[in-house]
Motif scaffolding. Structure first.
Motif, PDB file in Angstrom:
ATOM      1  N   ILE A  14       0.849  -1.198   0.000  1.00  0.00           N
ATOM      2  CA  ILE A  14       0.000   0.000   0.000  1.00  0.00           C
ATOM      3  C   ILE A  14       0.882   1.246   0.000  1.00  0.00           C
ATOM      4  CG2 ILE A  14      -1.727   1.288   1.329  1.00  0.00           C
ATOM      5  CD1 ILE A  14      -2.805  -1.386   2.313  1.00  0.00           C
ATOM      6  N   VAL A  15       2.086   1.110   0.568  1.00  0.00           N
ATOM      7  CA  VAL A  15       3.071   2.201   0.549  1.00  0.00           C
ATOM      8  C   VAL A  15       4.087   1.887  -0.539  1.00  0.00           C
ATOM      9  CG1 VAL A  15       4.696   3.554   1.906  1.00  0.00           C
ATOM     10  CG2 VAL A  15       2.796   2.386   3.042  1.00  0.00           C
ATOM     11  N   PRO A  16       4.072   2.572  -1.685  1.00  0.00           N
ATOM     12  CA  PRO A  16       5.001   2.270  -2.785  1.00  0.00           C
ATOM     13  C   PRO A  16       6.456   2.399  -2.355  1.00  0.00           C
ATOM     14  CG  PRO A  16       3.255   3.763  -3.512  1.00  0.00           C
ATOM     15  CD  PRO A  16       3.151   3.662  -2.023  1.00  0.00           C
ATOM     16  N   ARG A  17       7.293   1.516  -2.859  1.00  0.00           N
ATOM     17  CA  ARG A  17       8.691   1.505  -2.443  1.00  0.00           C
ATOM     18  C   ARG A  17       9.444   2.770  -2.859  1.00  0.00           C
ATOM     19  NH1 ARG A  17      10.448  -2.520   1.148  1.00  0.00           N
ATOM     20  NH2 ARG A  17      12.531  -2.275   0.283  1.00  0.00           N
ATOM     21  N   HIS A  18       9.017   3.399  -3.960  1.00  0.00           N
ATOM     22  CA  HIS A  18       9.736   4.599  -4.398  1.00  0.00           C
ATOM     23  C   HIS A  18       9.609   5.743  -3.391  1.00  0.00           C
ATOM     24  CE1 HIS A  18       6.211   7.056  -5.488  1.00  0.00           C
ATOM     25  NE2 HIS A  18       5.671   5.942  -5.935  1.00  0.00           N
ATOM     26  N   VAL A  19       8.586   5.665  -2.529  1.00  0.00           N
ATOM     27  CA  VAL A  19       8.402   6.695  -1.503  1.00  0.00           C
ATOM     28  C   VAL A  19       9.596   6.732  -0.555  1.00  0.00           C
ATOM     29  CG1 VAL A  19       6.978   7.384   0.480  1.00  0.00           C
ATOM     30  CG2 VAL A  19       5.889   6.595  -1.634  1.00  0.00           C
ATOM     31  N   PHE A  20      10.166   5.566  -0.268  1.00  0.00           N
ATOM     32  CA  PHE A  20      11.282   5.503   0.680  1.00  0.00           C
ATOM     33  C   PHE A  20      12.508   6.229   0.153  1.00  0.00           C
ATOM     34  CE2 PHE A  20       8.569   1.906   1.695  1.00  0.00           C
ATOM     35  CZ  PHE A  20       8.469   2.012   3.072  1.00  0.00           C
ATOM     36  N   SER A  21      12.816   6.050  -1.135  1.00  0.00           N
ATOM     37  CA  SER A  21      13.983   6.737  -1.690  1.00  0.00           C
ATOM     38  C   SER A  21      13.754   8.242  -1.744  1.00  0.00           C
ATOM     39  CB  SER A  21      14.297   6.190  -3.092  1.00  0.00           C
ATOM     40  OG  SER A  21      13.179   6.342  -3.955  1.00  0.00           O
ATOM     41  N   THR A  22      12.517   8.652  -2.046  1.00  0.00           N
ATOM     42  CA  THR A  22      12.201  10.079  -2.085  1.00  0.00           C
ATOM     43  C   THR A  22      12.346  10.720  -0.707  1.00  0.00           C
ATOM     44  OG1 THR A  22      10.654   9.717  -3.912  1.00  0.00           O
ATOM     45  CG2 THR A  22      10.433  11.772  -2.677  1.00  0.00           C
ATOM     46  N   LEU A  23      11.770  10.063   0.313  1.00  0.00           N
ATOM     47  CA  LEU A  23      11.841  10.612   1.664  1.00  0.00           C
ATOM     48  C   LEU A  23      13.254  10.539   2.224  1.00  0.00           C
ATOM     49  CD1 LEU A  23       8.539   9.252   3.281  1.00  0.00           C
ATOM     50  CD2 LEU A  23       8.980  11.523   2.347  1.00  0.00           C
ATOM     51  N   ASP A  24      14.012   9.519   1.821  1.00  0.00           N
ATOM     52  CA  ASP A  24      15.379   9.371   2.329  1.00  0.00           C
ATOM     53  C   ASP A  24      16.266  10.519   1.865  1.00  0.00           C
ATOM     54  OD1 ASP A  24      17.294   8.067   3.852  1.00  0.00           O
ATOM     55  OD2 ASP A  24      18.036   6.909   2.158  1.00  0.00           O
ATOM     56  N   LYS A  25      15.992  11.031   0.660  1.00  0.00           N
ATOM     57  CA  LYS A  25      16.771  12.168   0.160  1.00  0.00           C
ATOM     58  C   LYS A  25      16.504  13.420   0.985  1.00  0.00           C
ATOM     59  CE  LYS A  25      16.930  10.508  -4.630  1.00  0.00           C
ATOM     60  NZ  LYS A  25      16.472  10.743  -6.025  1.00  0.00           N
TER      61      LYS A  25
END
Length: 347
Positions: A14-25
């Motif tokens: 439900i939480v797309p994995r690309h969100v993690f890389s975006t927030l990590d930046k």
């Protein structure tokens, strides 16, 4: 028979994995982790949260014992020391931002509040989690006690936590309130602990409605059943005294929210003692709550949130679709929303 990933794997998607890389930046420590990424950390924390592991060591061992599931969860086994170091040193703002993202995903499918007015309705309150002073000396708030305070702004559209601020228990609510930003035209129900006139005046200037110092009036209401008189302080002169009383009565929903997360999620005992580790665990617990709400809004069974939580926790590693788990026998419709644009089958 079609292959299905475990229920936990489908929930996490439900939480797309690309969100993690975006927030990590935006909220990273300056360098990308080579092995134990933010996504890996989230998966492990969520699994520990939903399976109720008693310690970090217990959680790591539990994940290792399910090595067949880890590939489909998008992660791999991790050493306890690596996990502990990540919880100790990584900024907690990442999980705070992830919590905000998941809240944004829940909003479109959440039911509206029960009142006739169209304004957003919020309740503001706090609850305290007691901690052991010897293990959490940084959270001291009395001579022999420690604790944290979870200030929550509850959105009555679906009863979702819209804003959460976690601080030492000794920090007064009025100081935390200054960090809260509300949509224009919102109606906010709060108790006297949040009265900070500078903040309330700024809300009035932005068009908020609630307990504000600009144009204050007392709204009096008499309960016909008990004969008791109630007095509420408000700056909203368009709503009747009965409606204002009903809004304040609706504040009880935030107490229901606090009771649920304390009884059903892991926020009263912690797998780490540092401030970061505590923040991580609380925010992941709240993300778990949002994911449960997301599924409840789309569930055709009409289960309570507690029933849904128990059902999912018992079947986290079962290989079937979420539809098969949540639909009664003979129910043909899939869990979809917006003309089949949203489908909860992540097999």
């Amino acid at each position: 028979m079609a292959h299905c990933n475990a229920i936990l794997s489908q929930m996490l998607k439900i939480v797309p994995r690309h969100v993690f890389s975006t927030l990590d930046k935006a909220h990273g420590s300056g360098r990308t982790a080579r092995r134990f990424s933010r996504g890996d950390q989230f998966v492990h924390l969520m699994a520990i949260q939903l399976t109720g592991r008693s310690s970090l060591r217990d959680g790591v061992r539990s994940m290792r014992s399910r090595s067949n599931n880890l590939y489909h969860l998008g992660t791999q086994p991790v050493a306890r020391s690596t996990f502990a170091e990540a919880n100790e040193k990584r900024p907690a703002s990442f999980f705070e931002a992830l919590f905000g993202h998941v809240y944004g995903r829940c909003q479109p499918v959440a039911p509206k509040h029960k009142f006739k007015f169209k304004n957003k309705l919020f309740s503001l309150d706090a609850t305290t989690i007691s901690l052991c002073l010897s293990l959490f000396p940084w959270a001291r708030f009395r001579k022999t006690k420690a604790g944290i305070k979870i200030n929550t702004l509850l959105d009555h559209d679906g009863y979702l936590p819209a804003f959460v601020s976690i601080s030492e228990a000794k920090r007064h609510e009025s100081k935390t309130a200054k960090a809260i930003h509300l949509p224009k035209g919102s109606i906010v129900a709060m108790d006297k602990a949040y009265i900070a006139f500078a903040w309330l005046f700024s809300l009035a200037n932005r068009g908020q409605m609630g307990r504000l110092p600009s144009g204050l009036a007392k709204s009096r209401y008499r309960d016909k059943g008990t004969g008791k008189h109630y007095v509420f302080l408000t700056n909203n002169f368009d709503l009747s005294a009965r409606t204002i009383a009903d809004i304040y009565k609706e504040r009880w929903q935030i107490e229901t929210f606090f009771r649920f997360i304390k009884q059903n999620l892991k926020i009263k005992s912690f797998i780490g003692n540092s401030p970061n580790a505590v923040l991580f665990q609380v925010y992941v617990a709240l993300i778990a709550y949002l994911l449960l709400c997301y599924l409840k809004f789309l569930c055709p069974l009409g289960l309570s949130l507690q029933q849904l939580a128990q059902l999912l926790q018992l079947n986290l590693f079962r290989r079937c679709t979420i539809q098969e788990l949540l639909q009664p026998p003979g129910f043909n419709n899939q869990l979809t929303h917006n003309n089949n644009q949203l489908n909860l089958c992540f097999a």
